[in-house]
Write a protein that holds these residues in place. Structure first.
Motif, mmCIF file in Angstrom:
data_model
loop_
_atom_site.group_PDB
_atom_site.id
_atom_site.type_symbol
_atom_site.label_atom_id
_atom_site.label_comp_id
_atom_site.label_asym_id
_atom_site.label_seq_id
_atom_site.Cartn_x
_atom_site.Cartn_y
_atom_site.Cartn_z
ATOM 1 N N ILE A 1 15.295 -11.736 -5.856
ATOM 2 C CA ILE A 1 14.206 -10.874 -5.407
ATOM 3 C C ILE A 1 13.746 -10.072 -6.621
ATOM 4 N N ILE A 2 12.449 -10.149 -6.901
ATOM 5 C CA ILE A 2 11.895 -9.455 -8.064
ATOM 6 C C ILE A 2 10.768 -8.546 -7.589
ATOM 7 N N PHE A 3 10.904 -7.260 -7.875
ATOM 8 C CA PHE A 3 9.868 -6.296 -7.528
ATOM 9 C C PHE A 3 9.317 -5.679 -8.798
ATOM 10 N N ASP A 4 8.029 -5.861 -9.006
ATOM 11 C CA ASP A 4 7.324 -5.260 -10.130
ATOM 12 C C ASP A 4 6.734 -3.942 -9.623
ATOM 13 N N SER A 5 7.381 -2.827 -9.980
ATOM 14 C CA SER A 5 6.969 -1.532 -9.446
ATOM 15 C C SER A 5 5.634 -1.038 -10.010
ATOM 16 N N SER A 6 5.211 -1.538 -11.162
ATOM 17 C CA SER A 6 3.908 -1.140 -11.712
ATOM 18 C C SER A 6 2.755 -1.818 -11.001
ATOM 19 N N SER B 1 20.071 -22.157 0.654
ATOM 20 C CA SER B 1 21.471 -21.829 0.927
ATOM 21 C C SER B 1 21.614 -20.367 1.334
ATOM 22 N N GLN B 2 20.853 -19.508 0.710
ATOM 23 C CA GLN B 2 20.824 -18.091 1.064
ATOM 24 C C GLN B 2 19.568 -17.882 1.915
ATOM 25 N N LYS B 3 19.731 -17.921 3.211
ATOM 26 C CA LYS B 3 18.581 -17.818 4.125
ATOM 27 C C LYS B 3 17.946 -16.432 4.054
ATOM 28 N N ILE B 4 16.626 -16.412 4.250
ATOM 29 C CA ILE B 4 15.911 -15.143 4.379
ATOM 30 C C ILE B 4 14.808 -15.355 5.415
ATOM 31 N N TYR B 5 14.833 -14.551 6.455
ATOM 32 C CA TYR B 5 13.841 -14.622 7.535
ATOM 33 C C TYR B 5 12.903 -13.443 7.350
ATOM 34 N N PHE B 6 11.630 -13.626 7.728
ATOM 35 C CA PHE B 6 10.680 -12.541 7.483
ATOM 36 C C PHE B 6 9.577 -12.518 8.523
ATOM 37 N N ASP B 7 8.895 -11.383 8.559
ATOM 38 C CA ASP B 7 7.708 -11.194 9.385
ATOM 39 C C ASP B 7 6.882 -10.113 8.703
ATOM 40 N N VAL B 8 5.589 -10.167 8.911
ATOM 41 C CA VAL B 8 4.689 -9.139 8.389
ATOM 42 C C VAL B 8 4.059 -8.443 9.583
ATOM 43 N N TYR B 9 4.154 -7.126 9.594
ATOM 44 C CA TYR B 9 3.567 -6.337 10.670
ATOM 45 C C TYR B 9 2.958 -5.083 10.067
ATOM 46 N N LYS B 10 1.693 -4.848 10.343
ATOM 47 C CA LYS B 10 0.960 -3.688 9.820
ATOM 48 C C LYS B 10 1.128 -3.540 8.313
ATOM 49 N N ASP B 11 0.883 -4.621 7.600
ATOM 50 C CA ASP B 11 0.913 -4.659 6.135
ATOM 51 C C ASP B 11 2.293 -4.374 5.528
ATOM 52 N N ILE B 12 3.340 -4.538 6.302
ATOM 53 C CA ILE B 12 4.697 -4.380 5.771
ATOM 54 C C ILE B 12 5.454 -5.688 5.990
ATOM 55 N N LEU B 13 6.048 -6.192 4.910
ATOM 56 C CA LEU B 13 6.904 -7.370 4.990
ATOM 57 C C LEU B 13 8.310 -6.890 5.336
ATOM 58 N N TYR B 14 8.851 -7.428 6.418
ATOM 59 C CA TYR B 14 10.236 -7.175 6.808
ATOM 60 C C TYR B 14 10.994 -8.469 6.586
ATOM 61 N N TYR C 1 17.886 0.064 -3.795
ATOM 62 C CA TYR C 1 16.649 0.476 -4.457
ATOM 63 C C TYR C 1 15.694 0.896 -3.357
ATOM 64 N N SER C 2 14.942 1.948 -3.581
ATOM 65 C CA SER C 2 13.978 2.376 -2.577
ATOM 66 C C SER C 2 12.892 3.221 -3.213
ATOM 67 N N ASP C 3 11.659 2.923 -2.850
ATOM 68 C CA ASP C 3 10.530 3.796 -3.131
ATOM 69 C C ASP C 3 9.548 3.597 -1.986
ATOM 70 N N ASN C 4 8.337 4.091 -2.118
ATOM 71 C CA ASN C 4 7.369 3.966 -1.025
ATOM 72 C C ASN C 4 6.791 2.558 -0.878
ATOM 73 N N TYR C 5 7.099 1.672 -1.809
ATOM 74 C CA TYR C 5 6.578 0.311 -1.781
ATOM 75 C C TYR C 5 7.634 -0.740 -1.436
ATOM 76 N N ILE D 1 0.815 -1.222 0.000
ATOM 77 C CA ILE D 1 0.000 0.000 0.000
ATOM 78 C C ILE D 1 0.849 1.273 0.000
ATOM 79 N N GLY D 2 2.162 1.143 -0.080
ATOM 80 C CA GLY D 2 3.033 2.301 -0.267
ATOM 81 C C GLY D 2 3.281 3.148 0.956
ATOM 82 N N THR D 3 3.492 2.519 2.115
ATOM 83 C CA THR D 3 3.681 3.283 3.350
ATOM 84 C C THR D 3 5.142 3.388 3.804
ATOM 85 N N LEU D 4 6.092 3.028 2.958
ATOM 86 C CA LEU D 4 7.500 3.105 3.345
ATOM 87 C C LEU D 4 8.066 4.491 3.080
#
Length: 143
Positions: A91-96, A109-122, A24-28, A12-15
């Motif tokens: 990691i692929i981000f479709d900005s459109s 082999s390349q670990k990635i840990y995550f959590d979702v909080y308030k509609d944001i994936l960390y 790379y950085s935008d609001n999404y 939802i673009g809250t970053l």
């Protein structure tokens, strides 16, 4: 100095946009990396932003161009992901369309840990670093 890949995704673009600290950085979506044995590589095609960590292979060849061509020319990324072998994270981000795909090799082999909080994936390749980020936005106990 530790090595890591760290990302955030908000459909939802809250970053906050902080290009100076990120690859790379935008609001999404934002992604940063540091001190990786094999540096994170970035490729673009139209609204598609593709980041490759590690060494993926297609048809027995370690060639980023083959991987990029396969993924960025696909109508449905999950259908072609099983073709990729090796030790990698992609990691692929479709900005459109505001869609994020994360692909890891079958052995993670390349670990990635995550959590979702308030509609944001960390997500982070370092669990302790992820916990520290989460502790800054919500109540987290680190033992």
């Amino acid at each position: 100095m530790s090595s890591y890949i760290s990302l955030k995704f908000s459909p939802i673009g809250t970053l906050e946009n902080s290009v100076s600290q990120n690859r790379y950085s935008d609001n999404y979506f934002s992604i940063r990396s540091n001190n990786l044995v094999v540096p994170l590589r970035k490729y673009n095609k139209d609204s598609m932003n593709l980041f490759i960590g590690g060494r993926p292979m297609v048809n027995g060849k370690m060639d980023d161009n083959l991987v990029v061509k396969l993924l960025l020319n696909s109508d449905y990324i999950p259908s072609v992901a099983p073709i990729i072998n090796g030790s990698f994270i992609i990691i692929i981000f479709d900005s459109s369309n505001k869609i994020l795909n994360i692909i890891s090799d079958r052995f993670s082999s390349q670990k990635i840990y995550f959590d979702v909080y308030k509609d944001i994936l960390y997500a982070d390749s370092n669990l302790i670093d992820l916990c520290k980020v989460l502790a800054s936005v919500k109540s987290v106990e680190i033992n």
